[in-house]
Scaffold this motif. Structure first.
Motif, mmCIF file in Angstrom:
data_model
loop_
_atom_site.group_PDB
_atom_site.id
_atom_site.type_symbol
_atom_site.label_atom_id
_atom_site.label_comp_id
_atom_site.label_asym_id
_atom_site.label_seq_id
_atom_site.Cartn_x
_atom_site.Cartn_y
_atom_site.Cartn_z
ATOM 1 N N PHE A 246 -40.574 43.596 74.153
ATOM 2 C CA PHE A 246 -40.189 43.057 75.463
ATOM 3 C C PHE A 246 -41.425 42.934 76.354
ATOM 4 C CE2 PHE A 246 -38.865 43.584 79.868
ATOM 5 C CZ PHE A 246 -37.789 42.720 79.985
ATOM 6 N N LYS B 258 -34.881 49.796 70.299
ATOM 7 C CA LYS B 258 -34.711 48.700 71.258
ATOM 8 C C LYS B 258 -35.985 47.885 71.440
ATOM 9 C CE LYS B 258 -30.431 49.709 72.130
ATOM 10 N NZ LYS B 258 -29.353 48.858 71.642
ATOM 11 N N ILE C 152 -33.730 43.405 80.468
ATOM 12 C CA ILE C 152 -33.174 44.084 79.297
ATOM 13 C C ILE C 152 -32.398 45.292 79.815
ATOM 14 C CG2 ILE C 152 -35.274 45.468 78.920
ATOM 15 C CD1 ILE C 152 -34.695 45.301 75.884
ATOM 16 N N HIS D 279 -38.835 48.032 73.273
ATOM 17 C CA HIS D 279 -39.330 47.643 74.592
ATOM 18 C C HIS D 279 -40.791 47.220 74.533
ATOM 19 C CE1 HIS D 279 -35.636 49.783 75.663
ATOM 20 N NE2 HIS D 279 -35.626 48.994 76.726
ATOM 21 N N LEU E 217 -33.094 40.603 74.634
ATOM 22 C CA LEU E 217 -32.846 41.794 73.825
ATOM 23 C C LEU E 217 -33.770 41.753 72.611
ATOM 24 C CD1 LEU E 217 -31.044 44.327 73.568
ATOM 25 C CD2 LEU E 217 -29.507 42.956 72.161
#
Length: 180
Positions: A22, A17, A9, A19, A84
């Motif tokens: 992620f 975002k 990423i 994370h 993403l």
């Protein structure tokens, strides 16, 4: 151990975002397949939170964070699959950059992402906050070389055809000619 794949990423380390998503995806995939690394490129207000989450999820040996990398070639040459996980996006430069490097993208179905990604044609879209579906997509791409190559090729052709400055200029001139 040889690494099969680097999932990355790229972007500002900002709450939007996601994370955390992620990292949850990294945790899920790491339980199923060991030889995958996860790379986070960027800097921002969530850095210390991300570092703590990596430790809490026991991902220290699977996730690396790079806060000082600015060379786009170096960054994207280290990524095999771009992930993403944003809750919101405009027109994502990071997706465009990944496309130019022929990297398959697995991205949230938010903002401008569906304008760039045609699901299962030149990339993959998934609902924000989902962990299971993007994990499955990434594992499928790793296990199916033909699918990986097809998506990479379609991605690059799409970006080159639609966003190449020469093509943009020619299309604009055609529009002007049709008006005159």
């Amino acid at each position: 151990k040889e690494v099969d794949c680097n999932v990355g990423i790229v972007g500002r380390l900002d709450p939007v975002k996601r994370h955390d998503i992620f990292l949850e995806i990294a945790k899920r995939i790491s339980k199923l397949k060991n030889n995958i690394n996860f790379l986070i490129y960027g800097n921002g207000p969530m850095l210390s939170n991300i570092q703590k989450t990596i430790i809490q999820l026991d991902l220290s040996n699977k996730v690396r964070v790079f806060t000082d990398k600015n060379d786009i070639r170096e960054i994207y040459n280290n990524i095999d699959i771009f992930l993403l996980t944003s809750d919101s996006e405009g027109f994502s430069n990071a997706i465009m950059e990944a496309m130019l490097f022929g990297i398959p993208c697995v991205v949230t179905d938010v903002g401008g992402n569906p304008d760039i990604i045609n699901h299962e044609e030149n990339g993959f879209l998934f609902p924000k906050e989902d962990i299971k579906y993007p994990s499955k997509i990434i594992l499928d791409l790793i296990n199916d070389e033909k699918k990986f190559q097809k998506i990479s090729k379609n991605f690059f052709e799409f970006i080159y055809e639609k966003y190449n400055p020469i093509n943009i200029s020619n299309n604009l001139l055609k529009k002007y000619d049709s008006i005159l």
